[in-house]
Scaffold this motif. Structure first.
Motif, short mmCIF file in Angstrom:
data_model
loop_
_atom_site.label_atom_id
_atom_site.label_comp_id
_atom_site.label_asym_id
_atom_site.label_seq_id
_atom_site.Cartn_x
_atom_site.Cartn_y
_atom_site.Cartn_z
N GLN A 1 3.21 -0.88 -20.86
CA GLN A 1 3.42 -1.79 -19.74
C GLN A 1 2.99 -1.16 -18.42
O GLN A 1 3.09 0.04 -18.25
CB GLN A 1 4.93 -2.07 -19.61
N LYS B 1 2.38 -1.91 -26.84
CA LYS B 1 3.35 -2.54 -25.95
C LYS B 1 3.45 -1.83 -24.61
O LYS B 1 4.37 -2.08 -23.82
CB LYS B 1 4.73 -2.56 -26.63
N MET C 1 4.27 1.45 -30.89
CA MET C 1 4.61 0.99 -29.54
C MET C 1 3.45 1.07 -28.56
O MET C 1 3.55 0.55 -27.45
CB MET C 1 5.79 1.80 -28.99
N CYS D 1 9.68 -4.90 -25.96
CA CYS D 1 9.06 -5.81 -26.92
C CYS D 1 7.83 -6.50 -26.34
O CYS D 1 7.18 -7.26 -27.04
CB CYS D 1 10.09 -6.87 -27.35
N GLY D 2 7.51 -6.22 -25.08
CA GLY D 2 6.34 -6.85 -24.50
C GLY D 2 6.52 -8.34 -24.36
O GLY D 2 5.56 -9.10 -24.26
#
Lengths: 73, 200
Positions: B167, B165, B162, B194-195
């Protein structure tokens, strides 16, 4: 009844009503207005104060504890 | 920070004694000193992780309660953060003390770096019958939230997956989600989990 946190007796608990010290310093340790806490120990010779908040123990200087106003249960 | 190998730097940050070093060792195979009391890490440990085709430099940052440094270890933590403006921040939380950890987490998020959150010590939380809803935290914060138990390595592989991903989260969007509103579209670019590539 309001008391300073530094004046709470062993085992006494209450809710934080206001903090006159640097809020930031205590807030990041989990002590903030509205939090319920219980006195664990007040070390002798102006030693640190330890309180329980949310099941964890937080230690602070006596001077800092004197800046926290608590409404006793 | 992207060096000439295009290697991404990951800063592991969190309160003292939440298992950052244990998690660091799991991610990198390094051997940082781990103990059961806070303040074990007072300087910086670096390690490397290769995951699929991605290469990461991972820095184990000393524990801090806030970014307004109050002791030497916290000063080191803030300095590392300042000197790695392009790093991804992995915020490590103790699942039994989520609220306290969120103070630092939000301070880090506020700086605008891409973040991912590791909800560590899930085994202890389960023992203490503390339920933590990682999916809901992910939805509210808008960053990936992964439940881990560093000492048994549970969730560590998923955490490594992860990282890419991570953020950038937006505090005002977090505030509106907490108030039960959906933030403006502009504020949330993509799904945290999930980006933007489609959820599980």
């Amino acid at each position: 009844m309001h008391k300073r946190l530094s004046e709470l007796a062993f085992g006494e608990s209450g809710t934080v009503r206001y903090i006159l010290a640097s809020r930031h310093e205590l807030n990041c340790l989990g002590v903030r207005v509205g939090k319920h806490l219980t006195m664990i120990t007040r070390q002798p010779i102006k030693g640190p104060v330890v309180v329980a908040v949310d099941g964890m123990e937080v230690a602070m200087g006596l001077e800092t504890a004197g800046c926290v106003s608590v409404e006793v249960d | 920070m992207h060096d000439h190998h295009d290697r991404l730097t990951i800063l592991m940050m969190g309160n003292p004694n939440v298992g950052k070093s244990a998690l660091f060792n799991r991610l990198t195979g390094a051997n940082a000193v781990v103990s059961n009391y806070p303040g074990t890490t007072v300087d910086v440990t670096k390690g490397y992780l290769r995951k699929d085709r991605h290469s990461y430099e991972i820095i184990d940052v000393p524990g801090a309660y806030s970014l307004e440094a109050r002791d030497a270890a916290e000063e080191v933590a803030v300095r590392i953060l300042d000197t790695h403006p392009d790093a991804v921040i992995m915020v490590v939380l103790d699942a039994t003390r989520v609220e306290r950890g969120l103070y630092l987490a939000l301070e880090v998020i506020e700086r605008g770096a891409p973040c991912i959150l590791a909800l560590n010590m899930m085994d202890v939380a389960q023992d203490k019958q503390i339920a933590v809803d990682a999916a809901e935290m992910q939805r509210v914060l808008g960053i990936p939230v992964v439940a881990t138990t560093a000492i048994s390595a549970e969730g560590v592989k998923h955490l490594a997956d992860m990282i890419r991903k991570a953020q950038v989260a937006d505090l005002s969007a977090i505030r509106s989600r907490l108030n039960g509103q959906e933030p403006d579209q502009g504020a949330v670019a993509r799904c945290a989990g999930c980006g933007g590539g489609g959820c599980r």
